[in-house]
Every structure is written in structure tokens, then in C-alpha cells.
Design a protein around this motif. Structure first.
Motif, PDB file in Angstrom:
ATOM      1  N   GLU A   1      12.054 -10.946  71.483  1.00  0.00           N
ATOM      2  CA  GLU A   1      12.116 -12.042  72.451  1.00  0.00           C
ATOM      3  C   GLU A   1      13.541 -12.437  72.833  1.00  0.00           C
ATOM      4  O   GLU A   1      13.735 -13.396  73.564  1.00  0.00           O
ATOM      5  N   TYR A   2      14.531 -11.739  72.310  1.00  0.00           N
ATOM      6  CA  TYR A   2      15.911 -12.096  72.642  1.00  0.00           C
ATOM      7  C   TYR A   2      16.181 -11.865  74.117  1.00  0.00           C
ATOM      8  O   TYR A   2      15.598 -10.994  74.753  1.00  0.00           O
ATOM      9  N   LYS A   3      17.080 -12.662  74.692  1.00  0.00           N
ATOM     10  CA  LYS A   3      17.354 -12.611  76.127  1.00  0.00           C
ATOM     11  C   LYS A   3      18.503 -11.653  76.438  1.00  0.00           C
ATOM     12  O   LYS A   3      19.297 -11.303  75.564  1.00  0.00           O
ATOM     13  N   LEU A   4      18.557 -11.272  77.695  1.00  0.00           N
ATOM     14  CA  LEU A   4      19.669 -10.452  78.161  1.00  0.00           C
ATOM     15  C   LEU A   4      20.977 -11.217  77.978  1.00  0.00           C
ATOM     16  O   LEU A   4      21.058 -12.414  78.261  1.00  0.00           O
ATOM     17  N   PHE A   5      21.997 -10.541  77.497  1.00  0.00           N
ATOM     18  CA  PHE A   5      23.327 -11.098  77.265  1.00  0.00           C
ATOM     19  C   PHE A   5      23.361 -12.118  76.120  1.00  0.00           C
ATOM     20  O   PHE A   5      24.330 -12.863  75.981  1.00  0.00           O
ATOM     21  N   SER A   6      22.320 -12.175  75.321  1.00  0.00           N
ATOM     22  CA  SER A   6      22.336 -13.011  74.121  1.00  0.00           C
ATOM     23  C   SER A   6      23.109 -12.280  73.025  1.00  0.00           C
ATOM     24  O   SER A   6      23.327 -11.059  73.112  1.00  0.00           O
ATOM     25  N   PRO A   7      23.557 -12.994  71.979  1.00  0.00           N
ATOM     26  CA  PRO A   7      24.251 -12.315  70.881  1.00  0.00           C
ATOM     27  C   PRO A   7      23.418 -11.183  70.280  1.00  0.00           C
ATOM     28  O   PRO A   7      23.955 -10.137  69.913  1.00  0.00           O
ATOM     29  N   GLU A   8      22.098 -11.385  70.181  1.00  0.00           N
ATOM     30  CA  GLU A   8      21.232 -10.346  69.638  1.00  0.00           C
ATOM     31  C   GLU A   8      21.211  -9.113  70.537  1.00  0.00           C
ATOM     32  O   GLU A   8      21.222  -7.969  70.060  1.00  0.00           O
ATOM     33  N   PHE A   9      21.191  -9.332  71.845  1.00  0.00           N
ATOM     34  CA  PHE A   9      21.224  -8.204  72.775  1.00  0.00           C
ATOM     35  C   PHE A   9      22.516  -7.412  72.609  1.00  0.00           C
ATOM     36  O   PHE A   9      22.494  -6.175  72.540  1.00  0.00           O
TER      37      PHE A   9
ATOM     38  N   ARG B   1      24.416  -7.269  70.029  1.00  0.00           N
ATOM     39  CA  ARG B   1      24.435  -6.612  68.727  1.00  0.00           C
ATOM     40  C   ARG B   1      23.651  -5.308  68.761  1.00  0.00           C
ATOM     41  O   ARG B   1      24.064  -4.299  68.184  1.00  0.00           O
ATOM     42  N   ARG B   2      22.520  -5.348  69.456  1.00  0.00           N
ATOM     43  CA  ARG B   2      21.661  -4.172  69.506  1.00  0.00           C
ATOM     44  C   ARG B   2      22.080  -3.162  70.579  1.00  0.00           C
ATOM     45  O   ARG B   2      21.976  -1.948  70.380  1.00  0.00           O
ATOM     46  N   HIS B   3      22.522  -3.649  71.735  1.00  0.00           N
ATOM     47  CA  HIS B   3      22.684  -2.768  72.895  1.00  0.00           C
ATOM     48  C   HIS B   3      24.008  -2.935  73.644  1.00  0.00           C
ATOM     49  O   HIS B   3      24.180  -2.315  74.699  1.00  0.00           O
ATOM     50  N   GLY B   4      24.912  -3.752  73.136  1.00  0.00           N
ATOM     51  CA  GLY B   4      26.139  -4.049  73.859  1.00  0.00           C
ATOM     52  C   GLY B   4      26.989  -2.822  74.169  1.00  0.00           C
ATOM     53  O   GLY B   4      27.433  -2.635  75.310  1.00  0.00           O
ATOM     54  N   LEU B   5      27.235  -1.977  73.167  1.00  0.00           N
ATOM     55  CA  LEU B   5      28.061  -0.794  73.387  1.00  0.00           C
ATOM     56  C   LEU B   5      27.380   0.202  74.308  1.00  0.00           C
ATOM     57  O   LEU B   5      28.040   0.881  75.113  1.00  0.00           O
TER      58      LEU B   5
ATOM     59  N   ASP C   1       9.855  -0.905  68.352  1.00  0.00           N
ATOM     60  CA  ASP C   1       8.706  -0.609  67.501  1.00  0.00           C
ATOM     61  C   ASP C   1       8.843  -1.191  66.095  1.00  0.00           C
ATOM     62  O   ASP C   1       8.030  -0.920  65.218  1.00  0.00           O
ATOM     63  N   GLY C   2       9.881  -1.995  65.890  1.00  0.00           N
ATOM     64  CA  GLY C   2      10.089  -2.604  64.581  1.00  0.00           C
ATOM     65  C   GLY C   2      11.121  -1.886  63.746  1.00  0.00           C
ATOM     66  O   GLY C   2      11.580  -2.402  62.730  1.00  0.00           O
ATOM     67  N   GLY C   3      11.511  -0.680  64.169  1.00  0.00           N
ATOM     68  CA  GLY C   3      12.584   0.030  63.495  1.00  0.00           C
ATOM     69  C   GLY C   3      13.934  -0.446  64.010  1.00  0.00           C
ATOM     70  O   GLY C   3      14.034  -1.400  64.781  1.00  0.00           O
ATOM     71  N   LYS C   4      14.977   0.230  63.594  1.00  0.00           N
ATOM     72  CA  LYS C   4      16.326  -0.142  64.039  1.00  0.00           C
ATOM     73  C   LYS C   4      16.888   0.959  64.923  1.00  0.00           C
ATOM     74  O   LYS C   4      16.716   2.140  64.638  1.00  0.00           O
ATOM     75  N   ASN C   5      17.554   0.526  65.981  1.00  0.00           N
ATOM     76  CA  ASN C   5      18.172   1.521  66.846  1.00  0.00           C
ATOM     77  C   ASN C   5      19.487   1.987  66.229  1.00  0.00           C
ATOM     78  O   ASN C   5      19.906   1.507  65.173  1.00  0.00           O
ATOM     79  N   ASP C   6      20.156   2.904  66.915  1.00  0.00           N
ATOM     80  CA  ASP C   6      21.365   3.526  66.354  1.00  0.00           C
ATOM     81  C   ASP C   6      22.465   2.511  66.043  1.00  0.00           C
ATOM     82  O   ASP C   6      23.133   2.589  65.018  1.00  0.00           O
ATOM     83  N   MET C   7      22.671   1.545  66.930  1.00  0.00           N
ATOM     84  CA  MET C   7      23.736   0.577  66.725  1.00  0.00           C
ATOM     85  C   MET C   7      23.441  -0.325  65.539  1.00  0.00           C
ATOM     86  O   MET C   7      24.333  -0.710  64.787  1.00  0.00           O
ATOM     87  N   GLN C   8      22.157  -0.671  65.344  1.00  0.00           N
ATOM     88  CA  GLN C   8      21.798  -1.522  64.216  1.00  0.00           C
ATOM     89  C   GLN C   8      21.935  -0.787  62.890  1.00  0.00           C
ATOM     90  O   GLN C   8      22.322  -1.362  61.881  1.00  0.00           O
ATOM     91  N   MET C   9      21.619   0.501  62.902  1.00  0.00           N
ATOM     92  CA  MET C   9      21.672   1.268  61.656  1.00  0.00           C
ATOM     93  C   MET C   9      23.094   1.482  61.171  1.00  0.00           C
ATOM     94  O   MET C   9      23.376   1.417  59.994  1.00  0.00           O
TER      95      MET C   9
END
Length: 533
Positions: free
Chosen positions: A279-287, A289-293, A505-513
Motif C-alpha cells: 500500500e505504499y505510495k509513489l515517491f514514499s520512503p518505502e517506494f 527503498r524498494r525501487h528508487g535506484l 508476492d511477499g518476497g523481497k526484490n533485488d534492492m531489498q535483498m
């Protein structure tokens, strides 16, 4: 993968079938129209100068003033950038299908109106033309994120990259037809009116026929869009949008079950859990963290690529005479000039541009997006650097075919390279809720680069000054090397589901891992996993 919904797993594992082909054709015809409308202006821009800036006192062909030339060439790119941002955002808010039809209608209306541009003076005719081409570009802009997103959400994971690349490859077909249509029409007019060459006819009596020519070329851009509108409206909303954004697992199962010809469970409870964790929004800190790079990588690489790609495409009419592919303007009349420019554009597109797109389609699932992008940027940089350093040598009559070969190879490796992969990657890297918007941001960054090429690089080389052309080519070689470096911010996506890539899907993407982009070893493992499937 076990955490994914049944309807999404079914889409990921579906065998290639007729609905995939339909989606490629429907989305691809949009890109055919986009490319035709954007690049046909290159075949007629010199003609506009002859028609509306002819000075009988000098007896020389007229030319568009630099500022007017920039507006005629670049205004559609400005509209495209604006349309990408607006329609990309609407695609996530209102649905891919609803917005998809609006873009097509806008393209049809504005393509026709561009050809009907009216006015009693040169400035009023070209001002009207620029107005409608801005809104034409606005509609074209919407096609970028929506076509890519729809295709990625319909495709199975084994062939997703090839399908998205196939949609984008229709851009190459559109460029070919932009040259072919202009070439055929100008030849028809030449045969019908037997217009004398310019140096034999200083009064320039071919104006009425030439005026009809450019209008016809522009209006024909509406035809493919009209032909595909019905089929575009029959496409169901993507299952991923219906499930993950609208939250309607039952409707997604019904729609995709009908497409796949199987029965699918709704899994509403499982869907609620997936939505709650995303539920995180676009340009939020969570976004970030997950997809910024990833977003930084897709935006910068597309920006840098389009500086070079559009500089090459939009300025080729000025380079063709240097190659010996066209004659000087004082040696031909208006219709002959359009014919020769279109013929040269057709040949370069057919043998340089077009094959690169389809090499990407055939090899993207074996080589991967990352390798193709790196090799493409590197080879473009090498060939542009050679042209820049050896320009004086290459522009001589004895070496014109070597020049044409090197010039064509830059287009080949643009399309068997970053021009295709920068379109594919943003459609795969980001979560469903913001996929269309993130693709739009990446594409808009690309069009910002195209505007730099159209208003900056093209203006710098407009008078054909040898020193400036050499400097421009070396500058473009440098931008390609920057694109090579920024490509390391994106990751390989082949063989994985969209939800696995984004972590939905509940897993972690590359940036999170890893807290950073995956290493080459990681990507090699991913590739090995795909090859073993």
C-alpha cells in the motif's frame, strides 16, 4: 511463486497462444502509428521551407528559419512528454483499457487536423500545424506506458520480454513506412505533374502539388489508428490491474479465465493480504527503498539514449547529402527532394534500424535485457566516435558507402540495444499499482532527451558546419558511454514473474535483498534458472 494469486500464476505459465498475438498486434499498431507520425515530419520539413519561405528575388529554395524548424520538428516531442506523464498516471488511476481508447482517438483527430492546417500566411499555417502536432504528440505519449504495461501484464514470464520488444519493434516498421509512403506519394506526383528541376524553373511552379503532398503524408498517419480502434476496445482489462489495483479477484479470474479458456479461483482473501503489504505510495520512503535506484536507472538511461537516437533520426535529412544519398537542394525541385530524402530514410531504416528491433525480439530472452543494453550503448558510442573523428575522411565521395554503413550500424545497435530495452525494463521492474506511472516517468525522461536532441544538437548542426557536426557526434558518443554506466542501476528481469521482480508476492526484490543492485553472479544465476525451465 507460491505466494502469488492463481490468476497471476496462470498468466505467467500460460503457453503462447492467439490472445498473445492479438495483444502484440493491437498494441504494436499503436506504436506503428506513433513512429509514423513522429518521423514522417523529417521527410517533409524541407518541403515546408520551400513552400512557405521561398524568396523569388534570390531564386533559391526557401528554408525554414532555425527557430521555426525546431518548432515543427520538436513540438510533437514536447506533446509526447506531456502525454506520457498524464496518461501514464491515468493508466494507474482509471485503468489501462479506459485510457487506451482515449489516446487512439486523440491521435486520429490530430493526425487528420495536422494535414488540414490552415492559414493565409506562412506563420499561421505552420502555427496551426504545430498546435495540432503538439496534441498529436500528447496522444502518442499515452501509448508508451499503456502499450508496454498492457503487454507486460498479459504476457507469460518466459516470453514477456520478447512480446514487449515485439510491440516496440513496430516503431521500426512505422519509420520504414514514413519513408516509404512519402517516397511513393512524391513519385506519384512527380509522374503526374512532370515537374521540372528547380534550377530550370526559378519561379517554382510545383507549389500547389507540393502543398497537397505534405498534407496527405501527415493525414495518412490516422489510418492505422482507425483500423485498430475496435479491437483495442474489445480487449479486457488486464487481470493484474483488476485484481491488484481494483481489488476484484473474482472479476480478474473471470476475465483471464475467458482469455486462457480455463477456470480460475478468485482467492479474495489472499488478494487482500497482497494488497495490504503493497500500500505504499509513489515517491514514499518505502517506494524509494524498494525501487528508487531502478527508477533512477530507467530514467537516466532512456534520457541519454534518446539524445543520441533522436538527434540521429531528426538530422539525417541533413546528413544524407554528405553521404551522397541525396542531391543538393538547388539541383532538384521540391517533389524530387522529398522523393530522395524519403528514399534515403527508407533505405537506412530498412537495413539499419529495422533489423535491430527484431534482433532484440529474438535474443532478449537468451542474452537478457542487461547485456543487450550494455552492448548497444557501447557499440553506438564506438561508431559515433569514429564518425566524429573521421568525419572529413568519410564525407568524401569515395567513402560515402563506408559512411552510410557506420551510420546504419549506430541505428542497428540503438535498436538491438537500449532503444528497445529502455522500453522493456520499466514495464517489468515496478509494482502494478505504479507500473504505468513509472514507465511514463522513464519515457518522459527519454522524451526530454529527445527534446535536447531536437532543439539542441539539431540546431547546433543545422547549417552543416563540418566542425560542429564532428563535435556533435563526439558529444553523442559521450552520452552513450554515460548511458552504459547508468545501466548498472537496473537489474536483469528475464524469467521471473512481475510480482517476484517487484516483491509484490511477499518476497523481497533485488534492492531489498542486497541494499544495492544485484551482482553479475546474481543475474547469471537468474539466467541459468530460466534456461533450465
Amino acid at each position: 511463486m507460491s505466494n502469488n494469486l492463481a490468476v497471476l500464476n496462470a498468466l505467467d505459465s500460460a503457453r503462447t497462444q492467439w490472445y498473445h498475438v492479438q495483444a502484440i498486434v493491437i498494441a504494436g499498431m499503436g506504436f506503428f502509428t506513433d513512429a509514423y507520425d513522429l518521423f514522417c515530419i523529417s521527410t517533409i520539413s524541407k518541403l515546408l521551407g520551400r513552400l512557405y519561405y521561398f524568396d523569388p528575388a534570390t531564386g533559391k529554395p526557401g528554408k525554414l528559419p532555425p527557430q521555426v524548424n525546431n518548432m515543427v520538428i520538436g513540438v510533437a516531442l514536447v506533446g509526447t512528454l506531456s502525454g506520457q506523464l498524464v496518461f501514464g498516471w491515468l493508466g494507474d488511476k482509471l485503468g489501462r483499457k479506459k485510457v487506451y481508447g482515449i489516446t487512439l482517438i486523440l491521435m486520429v483527430i490530430c493526425a487528420i487536423c495536422s494535414g488540414l492546417s490552415f492559414g493565409s500566411t506562412a506563420s499561421s499555417v505552420l502555427g496551426t500545424l504545430c498546435f495540432f502536432r503538439f496534441w498529436l504528440g500528447f496522444g502518442i505519449g499515452g501509448d508508451y506506458p499503456l502499450s508496454a504495461t498492457i503487454m507486460s501484464e498479459y504476457a507469460n514470464k518466459k516470453t514477456r520480454g520478447a512480446f514487449i520488444a515485439a510491440v516496440f519493434a513496430m516503431q521500426g516498421v512505422g519509420i520504414i513506412f514514413a519513408g516509404l509512403v512519402s517516397m511513393i506519394l512524391s513519385k506519384i506526383f512527380l509522374n503526374a505533374y512532370k515537374a521540372p528541376s528547380f534550377h530550370k524553373d526559378p519561379v517554382f511552379s510545383t507549389q500547389p502539388q507540393a502543398d497537397l503532398l505534405w498534407r496527405t503524408v501527415l493525414m495518412l498517419g490516422a489510418l492505422p489508428a482507425i483500423l485498430t480502434y475496435y479491437w483495442r476496445m474489445k480487449m479486457p482489462e488486464t487481470g493484474r490491474y483488476t485484481a491488484l489495483i481494483e481489488g476484484n479477484a473474482k472479476q480478474a479470474a473471470i476475465d483471464m479465465g475467458r482469455v486462457l479458456d480455463i477456470e480460475l479461483a478468485a482467492e479474495q482473501d489472499k488478494l487482500a493480504q497482497m494488497k495490504a503489504s503493497n500500500e505504499y505510495k509513489l515517491f514514499s520512503p518505502e517506494f524509494f527503498r524498494r525501487h528508487g535506484l531502478h527508477l533512477l536507472g530507467t530514467m537516466t538511461t532512456w534520457f541519454l539514449l534518446d539524445i543520441a537516437f533522436y538527434s540521429q533520426n531528426l538530422t539525417q535529412k541533413d546528413i544524407f547529402p554528405v553521404m551522397g544519398l541525396t542531391r543538393k537542394d538547388v539541383e532538384v525541385n521540391a517533389l524530387e527532394e522529398v522523393f530522395e530524402t524519403s528514399r534515403a530514410m527508407f533505405v537506412i531504416a530498412l537495413f539499419g534500424t529495422f533489423p535491430g528491433y527484431w534482433f532484440t525480439v529474438f535474443f532478449i530472452e537468451t542474452l537478457g535485457r542487461f547485456i543487450i543494453q550494455l552492448v548497444g550503448f557501447f557499440m553506438m558510442s564506438i561508431f559515433m566516435l569514429i564518425i566524429g573523428i573521421k568525419y572529413d575522411y568519410l564525407k568524401t565521395k569515395e567513402h560515402k558507402w563506408l559512411f552510410a554503413a557506420l551510420y546504419g550500424l549506430t541505428f542497428f545497435f540503438a535498436n538491438f540495444g537500449p532503444n528497445s530495452t529502455t522500453f522493456v525494463l520499466p514495464a517489468e521492474l515496478f509494482p502494478t499499482r505504479v507500473r504505468s506511472t513509472c514507465h511514463a516517468l522513464s519515457a518522459a525522461a527519454g522524451k526530454a532527451g529527445a527534446i535536447v536532441g531536437a532543439f539542441g544538437v539539431q540546431n547546433y548542426t543545422l547549417n552543416g558546419n563540418t566542425k560542429k557536426i564532428r563535435q556533435a557526434m563526439m558529444f553523442l558518443a559521450f552520452t552513450n558511454m554515460l548511458g552504459f554506466c547508468f545501466s548498472f542501476l537496473v537489474t536483469e528481469t528475464k524469467g521471473r514473474s512481475l510480482e517476484e521482480i517487484s516483491g509484490e508476492d511477499g518476497g523481497k526484490n533485488d534492492m531489498q535483498m542486497a541494499g544495492r543492485e544485484p551482482s553479475r553472479a546474481t543475474m547469471d544465476r537468474q539466467g541459468s534458472r530460466v534456461d533450465s525451465m
